[in-house]
Design an enzyme around this catalytic site. Sequence first.
Site, PDB file in Angstrom:
ATOM      1  N   SER A 118     -14.714  29.667  82.537  1.00 26.95           N
ATOM      2  CA  SER A 118     -13.509  30.426  82.888  1.00 26.95           C
ATOM      3  C   SER A 118     -12.656  29.700  83.924  1.00 26.95           C
ATOM      4  CB  SER A 118     -13.894  31.801  83.445  1.00 26.95           C
ATOM      5  OG  SER A 118     -14.522  32.589  82.457  1.00 26.95           O
ATOM      6  N   SER A 150     -20.991  31.213  88.453  1.00 23.21           N
ATOM      7  CA  SER A 150     -22.178  31.839  89.049  1.00 23.21           C
ATOM      8  C   SER A 150     -23.152  30.786  89.563  1.00 23.21           C
ATOM      9  CB  SER A 150     -22.882  32.717  88.006  1.00 23.21           C
ATOM     10  OG  SER A 150     -22.019  33.724  87.526  1.00 23.21           O
ATOM     11  N   GLU A 232     -26.119  32.943  75.350  1.00 27.23           N
ATOM     12  CA  GLU A 232     -25.889  33.763  76.531  1.00 27.23           C
ATOM     13  C   GLU A 232     -25.872  35.247  76.179  1.00 27.23           C
ATOM     14  OE1 GLU A 232     -22.725  34.274  80.262  1.00 27.23           O
ATOM     15  OE2 GLU A 232     -22.264  32.905  78.619  1.00 27.23           O
TER      16      GLU A 232
END
Length: 384
Positions: A118, A150, A232
């Site tokens: 992203s 993350s 994912e």
Amino acid sequence: MFFLTKNFPRELAGRAPVMGQQDAADPEAIETWKTRLCARGWGVPTWPVEYGGGELSPAGARVVREEIRAVGGWNPIGWSMGVRMFGPTLLEYGTEAQKARHLPPIARGETRWCQGYSEPGAGSDLASLQTRAEDRGDHFLVNGQKIWTSGAQYADWCFCLVRTDTSKKHEGISFLMIDMRSPGIEVRPIRLISGSSPFCETFFTDVKVPKENLLGPLNGGWTVGKRLLQYERQRSEDAPARPGEGRPLDEVAIAQIGRDQDGRLADSDLRRRLTEHLMDRKLLRLTMDRAAAEAKGAGPSAATSILKNVSSAVNQTRAELLLEIYGHGGLGWEGEAFGPDALANTREWLSGKASTIYAGSYEIQNNIISKRILGLPDPAGAAA
């Protein structure tokens, strides 16, 4: 199982970490358990032995997982991005040299990976990403920004989608493996209202990435990146338990609310909704088992989009029900007035709201379902 009797630290039994939180158990015992399990190859039980795996069949891996859970244990590396997302993708698309370099350290739990997908201007429409990788002969020169990275502040490596051709959208994207210790990388943790910083902004300024770190073909990264997203979207069987999962939800409700004169949960409306949820959860589990059996070890399919959307809804409903069951006691963030299960559920309830956004939003999954499974015409602007 003799191995578990001999090697699993008993003081860790039933103390699996809650996802998104630091584990309160003994870190030395956890490290010992990780070392022993990974030496056996059971941190990644289905991976080939030459890459540090156990080379078990999917059925054999499930037996190992069930035996580990039976003694109150968990896989200490099973929820990492390297194991759950990047490793399986590398097994499919990587060269022998890339697999030999990166898979064994992942299998031993020695390296951490983060995801560079992203960007501030490329979220659901990920193919609009603008982070550039210019060909400079023996290396790429990367410039740009990623967001919601993350664990970037802890990561050793980043699997990253970059633009290598500005004349095309999806066909101009490549997949790079970037050493996070490279000069020119700046990581800024994003502090949330909770006080934690699970996400980061990541900046790349003239970062040199060797050509051998290209995974898959040049300008073929969109295909590789989509495959990783399918991994994912699967709920890993090695995921740490959610709050209260060790205790049936109906038992929690009865303990908090009480029984009626017939011995049932006293709140009839909650009883009905709780029953519907338990049925949905059981059906989801059975469907996931069936999908895994039908795949026969071939990896995930477009069906993961269905399972992700349904799983998000089921888990959000579960958190809402628990919040209602605990009443005012389920709204605490800290303090002795709130029990540990209630506090854990508050965090699960809040963090679970993001499950319909990350790994592809709910709407994007519906686009994939309509296109890949139902065969409907492409929705305008779909990024499936």
